[in-house]
Design a protein around this motif. Structure first.
Motif, PDB file in Angstrom:
ATOM      1  N   VAL A   1       3.733  -1.118   3.811  1.00 56.58           N
ATOM      2  CA  VAL A   1       3.299   0.254   3.534  1.00 56.58           C
ATOM      3  C   VAL A   1       4.514   1.074   3.114  1.00 56.58           C
ATOM      4  N   ILE A   2       4.362   1.853   2.068  1.00 58.43           N
ATOM      5  CA  ILE A   2       5.400   2.812   1.658  1.00 58.43           C
ATOM      6  C   ILE A   2       4.753   4.192   1.697  1.00 58.43           C
ATOM      7  N   THR A   3       5.333   5.098   2.462  1.00 58.12           N
ATOM      8  CA  THR A   3       4.616   6.347   2.740  1.00 58.12           C
ATOM      9  C   THR A   3       5.537   7.538   2.951  1.00 58.12           C
ATOM     10  N   ASP A   4       4.984   8.736   2.801  1.00 55.23           N
ATOM     11  CA  ASP A   4       5.660   9.948   3.247  1.00 55.23           C
ATOM     12  C   ASP A   4       4.800  10.673   4.289  1.00 55.23           C
TER      13      ASP A   4
ATOM     14  N   LEU B   1       0.852  -1.189   0.000  1.00 59.11           N
ATOM     15  CA  LEU B   1       0.000   0.000   0.000  1.00 59.11           C
ATOM     16  C   LEU B   1       0.891   1.242   0.000  1.00 59.11           C
ATOM     17  N   PHE B   2       0.772   2.050  -1.050  1.00 60.49           N
ATOM     18  CA  PHE B   2       1.478   3.332  -1.114  1.00 60.49           C
ATOM     19  C   PHE B   2       0.547   4.395  -0.536  1.00 60.49           C
ATOM     20  N   ILE B   3       1.005   5.075   0.512  1.00 61.48           N
ATOM     21  CA  ILE B   3       0.184   6.119   1.125  1.00 61.48           C
ATOM     22  C   ILE B   3       0.953   7.418   0.975  1.00 61.48           C
ATOM     23  N   LEU B   4       0.503   8.260   0.062  1.00 65.92           N
ATOM     24  CA  LEU B   4       1.353   9.387  -0.344  1.00 65.92           C
ATOM     25  C   LEU B   4       0.602  10.704  -0.362  1.00 65.92           C
ATOM     26  N   ARG B   5       1.310  11.713   0.071  1.00 66.34           N
ATOM     27  CA  ARG B   5       0.790  13.078   0.104  1.00 66.34           C
ATOM     28  C   ARG B   5       0.438  13.583  -1.283  1.00 66.34           C
ATOM     29  N   ALA B   6      -0.564  14.472  -1.300  1.00 66.48           N
ATOM     30  CA  ALA B   6      -0.847  15.219  -2.523  1.00 66.48           C
ATOM     31  C   ALA B   6      -1.023  16.672  -2.109  1.00 66.48           C
ATOM     32  N   ASP B   7      -0.161  17.143  -1.201  1.00 64.52           N
ATOM     33  CA  ASP B   7      -0.344  18.497  -0.660  1.00 64.52           C
ATOM     34  C   ASP B   7       0.941  19.295  -0.748  1.00 64.52           C
ATOM     35  N   LYS B   8       0.961  20.446  -0.132  1.00 65.68           N
ATOM     36  CA  LYS B   8       2.119  21.330  -0.257  1.00 65.68           C
ATOM     37  C   LYS B   8       3.360  20.813   0.473  1.00 65.68           C
ATOM     38  N   GLU B   9       3.212  19.789   1.289  1.00 66.11           N
ATOM     39  CA  GLU B   9       4.378  19.241   1.983  1.00 66.11           C
ATOM     40  C   GLU B   9       5.065  18.130   1.179  1.00 66.11           C
ATOM     41  N   LYS B  10       4.442  17.742   0.071  1.00 65.95           N
ATOM     42  CA  LYS B  10       4.946  16.622  -0.735  1.00 65.95           C
ATOM     43  C   LYS B  10       6.313  16.940  -1.334  1.00 65.95           C
ATOM     44  N   VAL B  11       7.290  16.048  -1.165  1.00 65.82           N
ATOM     45  CA  VAL B  11       8.579  16.200  -1.850  1.00 65.82           C
ATOM     46  C   VAL B  11       8.979  14.951  -2.634  1.00 65.82           C
ATOM     47  N   THR B  12       8.236  13.847  -2.431  1.00 66.72           N
ATOM     48  CA  THR B  12       8.605  12.599  -3.118  1.00 66.72           C
ATOM     49  C   THR B  12       8.224  12.706  -4.596  1.00 66.72           C
TER      50      THR B  12
ATOM     51  N   ILE C   1       9.982  -0.847  10.958  1.00 69.91           N
ATOM     52  CA  ILE C   1       9.720   0.499  10.433  1.00 69.91           C
ATOM     53  C   ILE C   1      11.077   1.117  10.091  1.00 69.91           C
ATOM     54  N   GLU C   2      11.186   1.730   8.933  1.00 69.10           N
ATOM     55  CA  GLU C   2      12.471   2.351   8.581  1.00 69.10           C
ATOM     56  C   GLU C   2      12.220   3.665   7.855  1.00 69.10           C
ATOM     57  N   TYR C   3      12.935   4.699   8.316  1.00 67.17           N
ATOM     58  CA  TYR C   3      12.928   5.954   7.584  1.00 67.17           C
ATOM     59  C   TYR C   3      14.124   5.967   6.644  1.00 67.17           C
ATOM     60  N   THR C   4      13.922   6.487   5.435  1.00 73.21           N
ATOM     61  CA  THR C   4      15.055   6.584   4.515  1.00 73.21           C
ATOM     62  C   THR C   4      14.920   7.771   3.559  1.00 73.21           C
ATOM     63  N   ASP C   5      16.069   8.287   3.141  1.00 72.33           N
ATOM     64  CA  ASP C   5      16.092   9.273   2.053  1.00 72.33           C
ATOM     65  C   ASP C   5      16.682   8.638   0.787  1.00 72.33           C
TER      66      ASP C   5
ATOM     67  N   ASN D   1       8.774  14.494   4.256  1.00 73.99           N
ATOM     68  CA  ASN D   1       7.960  15.590   3.712  1.00 73.99           C
ATOM     69  C   ASN D   1       8.864  16.828   3.615  1.00 73.99           C
ATOM     70  N   SER D   2       8.276  17.974   3.347  1.00 74.88           N
ATOM     71  CA  SER D   2       9.085  19.164   3.086  1.00 74.88           C
ATOM     72  C   SER D   2       9.920  19.616   4.277  1.00 74.88           C
ATOM     73  N   TYR D   3       9.503  19.299   5.479  1.00 75.86           N
ATOM     74  CA  TYR D   3      10.288  19.816   6.614  1.00 75.86           C
ATOM     75  C   TYR D   3      10.536  18.781   7.717  1.00 75.86           C
ATOM     76  N   GLY D   4      10.523  17.498   7.344  1.00 75.84           N
ATOM     77  CA  GLY D   4      11.085  16.491   8.238  1.00 75.84           C
ATOM     78  C   GLY D   4      10.197  15.979   9.356  1.00 75.84           C
ATOM     79  N   LYS D   5       8.883  16.118   9.185  1.00 74.96           N
ATOM     80  CA  LYS D   5       7.957  15.690  10.237  1.00 74.96           C
ATOM     81  C   LYS D   5       8.142  14.214  10.585  1.00 74.96           C
ATOM     82  N   ALA D   6       7.983  13.339   9.580  1.00 80.26           N
ATOM     83  CA  ALA D   6       8.069  11.899   9.825  1.00 80.26           C
ATOM     84  C   ALA D   6       9.491  11.519  10.241  1.00 80.26           C
TER      85      ALA D   6
END
Lengths: 343, 343
Positions: free
Chosen positions: A260-263, A196-207, A302-306, A283-288
């Motif tokens: 799950v793959i998400t931002d 499941l890809f759960i992805l932003r569609a807002d102003k914080e989106k950077v992916t 759970i893993e965070y990655t850039d 996201n744009s300013y590192g929330k997650a």
């Protein structure tokens, strides 16, 4: 007094949807939650849900009263009539303290300046003002409003925000995880399938969309995939009464996925609750990212990655899928919030 | 269907007081709690309160439905009409499984035999059948009723009960603390004064009145004293809607005392919640003693004793009063119950 009026103020829809009207006049110490979300971001809905559980579990002798975001002005007028010296004014937590969601920020300014003589708190937030002329102008307005209230505490949910709050405001500051991490929900045991890809569609989106397509193609070689967001587009609003249902549906959707793959910060947190392996981008300013680093790094599933290299990502995902999900106990980390509400 | 009838059965007072009637026909997995107490024992009221919190916090996707003790027969008839394969039948916990409280035991037998084909549980209990002809006769009746239900789990809240259950029943057995110890209430900060004696006036009482007078006289040399019980005589019944209020009042009463002296298990547990130093004596069959030994011995401000020498007791009380109250985290010990409800 009729049911429709309390002390001469109209009890409009959205004021106190969680209690009977006479609770507004009870003798108990009251906790008012302003900014209770009616919009369809399930992350913010989950925060409000967790805030209510937190107060009701720890302080059942308080009267907890929500005011929905769309009733902020009328709510302020009514609460002014009934509030007593000892009561507590809260504004809901989230990731919207700053200049990105000005409608919410304007409500928060109104609430904290309207109740400047009362014990007040901004519940756990990420704070972010853009370093632009517009961002700095809004920051100044927020400072002016909050600084009227010498009884204000701001709860930061990452160290990054903690630093920003200390630099920006004279207010008291406390440090706790996101409220949703205080929930104690046992995940339903569901059949799992697909990514499941759960992805932003807002102003914080950077992916980047090309990168997303690449990942999706990679995943589709071995399994099915779906794409969604934690912001629902199937309903226009979510009122208090439907909050739990929508949260449970989102948890079920995530809990019936293999990966799950998400931002989205809360897609990560819902993955934790449902013990679903989850790969998290920023996201744009590192929330997650900062919530992960501050509180959640010890979770093996759970893993965070850039990282954007597919070979590296494959190795990461393999590790996540093979892990026997472990736990992290953050209950002690909410102690500063317990202490705030106790005193 | 009208509000007063569900599937042809009367929805009498006491059935599902905690939900709207249409919850009875929802699609969710249902958890039915039978034996929900209407009598004025605040210990048993606190147990029902904790049971509800436990289910709602851990399993918010279930529909939790209480049936008050006085509506057991009508409740059984109605639940028979609506229960589905996957649903769970509970009988409330306490210290009444045995031959001392036959009205409750008879209801429990009825419930477990009526729902013999459904996942069933006796929530954490102390079990005690007197070793007399009458006691053994009742034990046989209970065995006959429970053994009809091959899906029954019995939760024991002390090792002593665990042994008795294993000897007496073929049922599954799990071991957890009393449900009230699963609550997470932050004590109100109250002014404290005097010594509160909380003492039984029932068939389990073994503490001698002369000894009580002696202790009270001793305490009155330095402070005021009061005597009460966790069974209220100020009201005749406590219905679902008033449960929390009465529990909070009892917690406040205990939390505004400097010391509690009791032979009541739940006066001890309320002392733990409110961080009130507490000296505990026994009842006829070791309820408080065994809970203390099994789960609570590490608490520095709570002490169980069979000692009657006033010099020794004075020393004990001094120690309790001087302790900076510590904590014991029993949340992991409820895992067997989590696992029961999850599957």
């Amino acid at each position: 007094m009729t049911v429709q009026e309390i002390k001469g103020k109209k009890l409009v829809k959205g004021i106190a949807p969680n209690v009977e009207p006479d609770a507004l006049l009870h003798d108990k110490r009251k906790v008012f939650l302003f900014g209770s979300p009616s919009y369809t971001n399930i992350g913010d809905q989950a925060i409000a849900y967790a805030e209510e559980k937190f107060i009701k579990n720890h302080f059942p002798y308080y009267e907890y009263i929500e005011i929905m975001d769309y009733a902020t002005d009328e709510g302020i007028e009514l609460v002014k009539e009934i509030i007593r010296e000892d009561d507590i004014v809260c504004f809901t937590g989230g990731g919207n303290l700053g200049n990105l969601y000005l409608d919410i920020e304007e409500d928060r300014r109104k609430v904290f300046s309207a109740f400047k003589d009362y014990k007040s708190i901004s519940l756990p937030q990420s704070v972010y003002f853009e370093d632009t002329d517009a961002g700095n102008k809004e920051k100044k307005k927020t400072q002016d409003a909050y600084h009227q209230n010498s009884n204000l505490t701001i709860a930061a949910r990452e160290t990054q925000t903690l630093d920003v709050v200390k630099e920006t405001f004279n207010s008291n500051v406390i440090f706790t995880p996101d409220m949703v991490l205080s929930l104690d929900i046992v995940p339903r045991e569901l059949e799992r399938d697909g990514v499941l890809f759960i992805l932003r569609a807002d102003k914080e989106k950077v992916t980047d969309e090309d990168f997303i397509s690449q990942m999706r193609k990679w995943a589709e070689k071995t399994t099915c995939t779906e794409r969604t967001d934690t912001v629902l587009d199937t309903v226009d609003t979510i009122d208090y009464a439907d909050r739990e249902k929508h949260l449970m549906e989102m948890l079920d959707r995530i809990g019936s996925s293999k990966l799950v793959i998400t931002d989205r910060l809360h897609a990560m947190i819902f993955s934790i609750i449902t013990k679903t392996p989850c790969l998290v981008f920023g996201n744009s300013y590192g929330k997650a990212k900062h919530s992960y680093r501050d509180w959640l790094e010890s979770l093996n599933f759970i893993e965070y990655t850039d990282q954007h290299d597919m070979k590296e990502l494959e190795r990461m995902i393999d590790r996540l899928l093979q892990a026997e999900p472990n736990e992290v106990d953050l209950s002690r980390d909410f102690q500063p919030l317990v202490d705030f509400f106790k005193s």
